[in-house]
Design an enzyme around this catalytic site. Structure first.
Site, PDB file in Angstrom:
ATOM      1  N   HIS A  36     -17.745 -19.606   9.441  1.00 58.83           N
ATOM      2  CA  HIS A  36     -18.570 -18.448   9.802  1.00 58.83           C
ATOM      3  C   HIS A  36     -18.649 -18.358  11.322  1.00 58.83           C
ATOM      4  CE1 HIS A  36     -22.008 -15.828  10.369  1.00 58.83           C
ATOM      5  NE2 HIS A  36     -21.765 -15.369   9.165  1.00 58.83           N
ATOM      6  N   GLU A  67     -20.980 -17.850  13.260  1.00 56.26           N
ATOM      7  CA  GLU A  67     -22.100 -18.582  13.872  1.00 56.26           C
ATOM      8  C   GLU A  67     -21.773 -20.068  13.987  1.00 56.26           C
ATOM      9  OE1 GLU A  67     -25.132 -16.994  11.274  1.00 56.26           O
ATOM     10  OE2 GLU A  67     -24.721 -15.018  12.125  1.00 56.26           O
ATOM     11  N   GLY A  97     -25.229 -10.852   4.875  1.00 59.30           N
ATOM     12  CA  GLY A  97     -26.260 -11.696   5.469  1.00 59.30           C
ATOM     13  C   GLY A  97     -27.638 -11.148   5.160  1.00 59.30           C
ATOM     14  N   GLY A  98     -28.207 -10.407   6.114  1.00 59.64           N
ATOM     15  CA  GLY A  98     -29.585  -9.934   6.024  1.00 59.64           C
ATOM     16  C   GLY A  98     -29.943  -9.276   4.702  1.00 59.64           C
ATOM     17  N   GLY A 135     -25.203  -8.608  11.785  1.00 61.61           N
ATOM     18  CA  GLY A 135     -26.619  -8.512  12.121  1.00 61.61           C
ATOM     19  C   GLY A 135     -26.968  -7.436  13.132  1.00 61.61           C
ATOM     20  N   ASN A 187     -25.142 -14.666   2.069  1.00 55.91           N
ATOM     21  CA  ASN A 187     -25.281 -15.815   2.962  1.00 55.91           C
ATOM     22  C   ASN A 187     -26.689 -15.758   3.546  1.00 55.91           C
ATOM     23  OD1 ASN A 187     -25.203 -17.672   5.040  1.00 55.91           O
ATOM     24  ND2 ASN A 187     -23.712 -16.531   6.279  1.00 55.91           N
ATOM     25  N   TRP A 188     -27.537 -16.636   3.067  1.00 63.77           N
ATOM     26  CA  TRP A 188     -28.937 -16.609   3.502  1.00 63.77           C
ATOM     27  C   TRP A 188     -29.134 -17.211   4.904  1.00 63.77           C
ATOM     28  CZ3 TRP A 188     -32.770 -17.857  -1.138  1.00 63.77           C
ATOM     29  CH2 TRP A 188     -32.681 -16.814  -2.068  1.00 63.77           C
ATOM     30  N   LYS A 189     -28.100 -17.848   5.421  1.00 55.59           N
ATOM     31  CA  LYS A 189     -28.188 -18.492   6.744  1.00 55.59           C
ATOM     32  C   LYS A 189     -29.404 -19.431   6.766  1.00 55.59           C
ATOM     33  CE  LYS A 189     -25.721 -14.588   8.601  1.00 55.59           C
ATOM     34  NZ  LYS A 189     -25.421 -13.697   9.723  1.00 55.59           N
ATOM     35  N   SER A 234     -23.151  -6.308   8.525  1.00 51.83           N
ATOM     36  CA  SER A 234     -24.061  -5.162   8.346  1.00 51.83           C
ATOM     37  C   SER A 234     -23.782  -4.359   7.076  1.00 51.83           C
ATOM     38  CB  SER A 234     -24.038  -4.257   9.584  1.00 51.83           C
ATOM     39  OG  SER A 234     -24.549  -4.965  10.711  1.00 51.83           O
ATOM     40  N   GLU A 252     -15.100 -10.705   9.066  1.00 51.00           N
ATOM     41  CA  GLU A 252     -16.390 -10.322   9.630  1.00 51.00           C
ATOM     42  C   GLU A 252     -16.259 -10.121  11.136  1.00 51.00           C
ATOM     43  OE1 GLU A 252     -19.857 -11.816   7.051  1.00 51.00           O
ATOM     44  OE2 GLU A 252     -19.199 -13.512   8.255  1.00 51.00           O
TER      45      GLU A 252
HETATM   46  P1  PGA Z   1     -25.203  -9.401   8.167  1.00 50.78           P
HETATM   47  O1  PGA Z   1     -24.454 -10.817   8.241  1.00 50.78           O
HETATM   48  O2  PGA Z   1     -24.926  -8.837   6.783  1.00 50.78           O
HETATM   49  O3  PGA Z   1     -26.655  -9.711   8.370  1.00 50.78           O
HETATM   50  O4  PGA Z   1     -24.614  -8.554   9.221  1.00 50.78           O
HETATM   51  C1  PGA Z   1     -23.187 -10.983   7.671  1.00 50.78           C
HETATM   52  C2  PGA Z   1     -22.757 -12.414   7.797  1.00 50.78           C
HETATM   53  O5  PGA Z   1     -22.986 -13.050   8.831  1.00 50.78           O
HETATM   54  O6  PGA Z   1     -22.137 -12.955   6.853  1.00 50.78           O
END
Ligand code: PGA
Length: 251
Positions: free
Chosen positions: A98, A100, A234-235, A174, A12-14, A213, A168
């Site tokens: 998600h 967010e 994510g990251g 993150g 997920n590149w956000k 993470s 998650e």
């Molecule tokens: P992260 O994000 O791997 O950067 O912790 C995970 C996500 O939000 O899907």
């Protein structure tokens, strides 16, 4: 992981990625060789602006998805993107719910469910995200919250063929923090039971991803946990080196 569920590592590149980031995607597609392909599905969800170009870049194998969609197919909804539009651009998956989106866009379980229904309507494999906040975990409410999110967000018509769940923990996203493998197992087993309660035997085939993470150094340990069928990343999904390093947990 059981043999009947094919693992999925999803990125997920956000809100990250300009056209120049397509070179990372090309490197991911190149690294997704026959040996890896035999073991695991790979998916990248770039920002919507890059979906069509990403489909061209990824060519065969590596799938492309959206990060969110509107519940409706079309209409007067400035700035929104429908599941049908994502499918039309070549996406095969969409992420809904998600944390967010739930937090910054105040998306309720009912909203997430409507979006998931849209994903199914557009024939996208739909990844429904759930997870507790730090305060909820500290209050001992993790299973209660996750149970309510599953019950309220899972669309009618959900099946192993069209739905993926991503667990998650919000506090792990993150932050570099991850739950213990025992805690991950507890929640994933709980989700499995909720799925079979809702879908019967069909619930056994639904993939449940862990997210929060995940990185190359902890992927193998997390992916080995019972009922963990892959990762939502994510990251560490922004570079081919890290993303392929996570997928390598399945080699
Ligand atoms: P992260 O994000 O791997 O950067 O912790 C995970 C996500 O939000 O899907």
């Amino acid at each position: 992981m059981t043999s009947q569920r094919r693992p999925l590592v999803a990125g997920n590149w956000k809100m990250n990625g300009l056209k120049s980031a397509l070179s990372e995607l090309a490197a991911m597609a190149q690294g997704y060789d026959a040996a890896l392909h035999a073991k695991v599905d790979l998916l990248v969800c770039p920002p919507a602006t890059l979906v069509a170009a990403a489909v061209q870049t990824a060519l065969t194998g590596l799938a492309v998805g959206g990060q969110d969609c509107h519940a409706k197919a079309s209409g007067a909804n400035t700035g929104d993107i429908s599941a049908e539009m994502l499918a039309d651009a070549g996406a095969l998956y969409v992420i809904v719910g998600h944390s967010e989106r739930r937090t910054y866009h105040a998306e309720t379980n009912a909203v997430v469910k409507a979006k998931a229904e849209a994903g199914l309507r557009a024939k996208l494999t739909t990844i429904v995200c759930v997870g507790e906040t730090e305060a909820e975990r500290k209050a001992g409410k993790t299973l209660e919250i996750v149970g309510r999110q599953i019950a309220g967000s899972l669309p009618d018509g959900a099946s192993a063929a069209n739905i993926v769940i991503a667990y998650e923990p919000v506090w792990a996203i993150g932050t570099g923090l991850t739950p213990t493998t025992a805690d991950v197992a507890e929640v994933h087993n709980f989700i499995r039971t909720a799925l079979t309660g809702r879908l019967g035997e069909g619930g056994v085939g639904v993939r449940i991803l862990y997210g929060g993470s995940v990185k190359p150094s902890n992927a193998a340990e997390l992916m080995a946990v019972e009922n963990v069928d892959g990762a939502l990343v994510g990251g560490a999904s922004l570079t081919a080196m890290d993303f392929l390093g996570i997928a390598a947990a399945y080699k």
